[in-house]
Design a protein around this motif. Structure first.
Motif, PDB file in Angstrom:
ATOM      1  N   LEU A  23       0.464  -1.345   0.005  1.00 62.26           N
ATOM      2  CA  LEU A  23      -0.018   0.271  -0.255  1.00 62.26           C
ATOM      3  C   LEU A  23       0.735   1.138   0.100  1.00 62.26           C
ATOM      4  CD1 LEU A  23      -2.892  -0.901   2.010  1.00 62.26           C
ATOM      5  CD2 LEU A  23      -3.256  -0.699  -0.198  1.00 62.26           C
ATOM      6  N   ALA A  82      -5.533  -4.544  -0.670  1.00 60.72           N
ATOM      7  CA  ALA A  82      -4.018  -3.531  -1.104  1.00 60.72           C
ATOM      8  C   ALA A  82      -3.701  -3.570  -2.656  1.00 60.72           C
ATOM      9  CB  ALA A  82      -2.909  -4.272  -0.319  1.00 60.72           C
ATOM     10  N   PRO A 129      -5.502  -9.604   4.012  1.00 62.07           N
ATOM     11  CA  PRO A 129      -4.788  -8.422   4.003  1.00 62.07           C
ATOM     12  C   PRO A 129      -4.639  -7.821   2.567  1.00 62.07           C
ATOM     13  CG  PRO A 129      -4.737  -9.009   5.867  1.00 62.07           C
ATOM     14  CD  PRO A 129      -4.816 -10.044   5.324  1.00 62.07           C
ATOM     15  N   GLY A 139     -15.091  -1.044   3.823  1.00 61.55           N
ATOM     16  CA  GLY A 139     -13.575  -1.886   3.821  1.00 61.55           C
ATOM     17  C   GLY A 139     -12.608  -1.204   2.517  1.00 61.55           C
ATOM     18  N   LYS A 140     -12.750  -1.708   1.272  1.00 63.68           N
ATOM     19  CA  LYS A 140     -12.583  -1.221   0.352  1.00 63.68           C
ATOM     20  C   LYS A 140     -12.356   0.288  -0.035  1.00 63.68           C
ATOM     21  CE  LYS A 140     -13.483  -5.369  -1.968  1.00 63.68           C
ATOM     22  NZ  LYS A 140     -13.867  -6.316  -3.102  1.00 63.68           N
ATOM     23  N   GLU A 163      -7.668   5.918   2.254  1.00 63.44           N
ATOM     24  CA  GLU A 163      -6.121   6.491   3.026  1.00 63.44           C
ATOM     25  C   GLU A 163      -4.951   6.886   1.896  1.00 63.44           C
ATOM     26  OE1 GLU A 163      -7.872   3.626   6.584  1.00 63.44           O
ATOM     27  OE2 GLU A 163      -5.332   2.945   6.017  1.00 63.44           O
ATOM     28  N   VAL A 164      -5.143   5.628   0.758  1.00 67.10           N
ATOM     29  CA  VAL A 164      -3.911   5.608   0.207  1.00 67.10           C
ATOM     30  C   VAL A 164      -4.279   7.171  -0.578  1.00 67.10           C
ATOM     31  CG1 VAL A 164      -3.152   4.021  -1.817  1.00 67.10           C
ATOM     32  CG2 VAL A 164      -4.097   2.795   0.441  1.00 67.10           C
ATOM     33  N   ARG A 185     -12.259   2.893   2.776  1.00 67.08           N
ATOM     34  CA  ARG A 185     -12.273   3.270   3.529  1.00 67.08           C
ATOM     35  C   ARG A 185     -10.223   3.391   2.810  1.00 67.08           C
ATOM     36  NH1 ARG A 185     -11.767   0.464   8.205  1.00 67.08           N
ATOM     37  NH2 ARG A 185     -13.477   0.133   8.037  1.00 67.08           N
ATOM     38  N   LYS A 186     -10.042   1.958   2.768  1.00 68.42           N
ATOM     39  CA  LYS A 186      -8.733   1.981   2.219  1.00 68.42           C
ATOM     40  C   LYS A 186      -7.976   2.348   1.328  1.00 68.42           C
ATOM     41  CE  LYS A 186      -6.164  -0.854   4.484  1.00 68.42           C
ATOM     42  NZ  LYS A 186      -5.552  -0.341   5.953  1.00 68.42           N
TER      43      LYS A 186
END
Ligand code: ADP
Length: 288
Positions: free
Chosen positions: A16, A268, A264, A49-50, A56-57, A52-53
């Motif tokens: 990530l 990613a 996880p 979840g996807k 973040e990236v 949010r991540k």
């Protein structure tokens, strides 16, 4: 012997952060469109979840949450719109779709250059012809995990258990592309243990709790457990367990935990794919 634990978190974090660094060099943030139908709790939680991540990236992520009764034509119209949108680089349709939708037709409708799940027949074909385009996320994540822990693949015997379109088959293609000698085993394989015992690298994706037991594993092998099964323990509590029996840790050289191993890596890999799609669409493909 106790197997080295191949935890997914550090390998996913490293992937990530590489993806985030690549995203920052682009003229605009990579765009991800996530489409889901209905209120299946697992799908709602995966999509959350996807999304949010992705944020973040540093991706621009948009969730299209459509009602369960959305027609196939309406869904295809949305995909056509997303295919044409300049700032959308990746399109993800969360599976499973409701029964009135033809899943294969929907996956075929996604522009292959935006197919960040790697499910479009064009990407499947490119993978098997050795000219990979966008790679399916779970098997791509497994390859990154092996690399992160310095587990060699080239020249070694690899066995994949399970031949699903999403995991087993593309996993075999990626191991082959990485110069392993690959065997793809499945439900109809006689004496599965004799086959899995040949493996120096064993990837299990059969959706069968504890299918692989210690006597089926070659001592010192690297074992990757892709299974995520919900089972009731002796106390009647629901738990996640893999396709590999925990006692395999006494035989294997390395083993992924469930949960916290391959899981996880999948998200990613999806986000890394979205950055790759953006680089290609913007004509800036850099190193992976
Ligand atoms: P996934 O989504 O994890 O890939 P699927 O349920 O779609 O899992 O696919 C299961 C795959 O595992 C099938 O290809 C099937 O042939 C294989 N499989 C299931 N049970 C066994 C078994 N007992 N031995 C070997 N392979 C199995």
């Amino acid at each position: 012997m106790t197997a080295q634990v191949l935890a997914g978190a550090p390998a996913a974090a490293a992937l990530l952060s590489r993806a985030a660094a690549r995203a920052r060099t682009l003229p605009r943030p990579p765009g991800l469109a996530i489409v889901r139908l209905g209120d299946d709790p697992a799908s709602v939680s995966y999509v959350r979840g996807k999304d949010r991540k992705a944020r973040e990236v540093g991706l621009q992520s948009t969730v299209y949450a459509l009602p369960e009764e959305t027609s196939q034509a309406e869904l295809l119209a949305l995909i056509a719109e997303l295919n044409a949108a300049y700032d959308v680089d990746g399109i993800l349709v969360q599976l499973p779709l409701p029964p009135h939708i033809d899943e294969a037709a929907v996956l075929r409708a996604v522009d292959p250059s935006k197919d960040v799940d790697g499910f479009h027949p064009v990407n499947v074909g490119e993978l098997w012809s050795g000219r990979p385009g966008l790679l399916p996320c779970t098997p791509a994540g497994v390859m990154v995990l092996l690399e992160h822990y310095g587990i060699p693949v080239a020249g070694r015997r690899a066995v994949v258990v399970g031949r699903s379109a999403i995991v087993g088959r593309p996993m075999a293609a990626l191991l082959l592309a990485a110069d392993a000698t690959v065997t793809l085993a499945h439900r109809r394989t006689p004496d599965l243990g004799a086959v899995t015992r040949e493996a120096e690298v064993l990837v299990v994706a059969a959706g069968r709790p504890h299918l692989v037991t210690p006597e089926m594993v070659r001592p010192g092998a690297a074992v990757v457990d892709v299974g995520i099964n919900r089972v009731l323990d002796a106390a009647g509590v629901s738990r996640l367990t893999g396709d590999v029996h925990p006692d395999v840790a006494g035989v294997a050289g390395a083993l992924t935990p469930v949960p916290g191993g391959v899981g996880p890596m999948t998200i990613a890999a999806l986000l890394a794919n979205t950055v790759t799609a953006a680089e290609r669409r913007l004509g800036l493909s850099g190193p992976r």
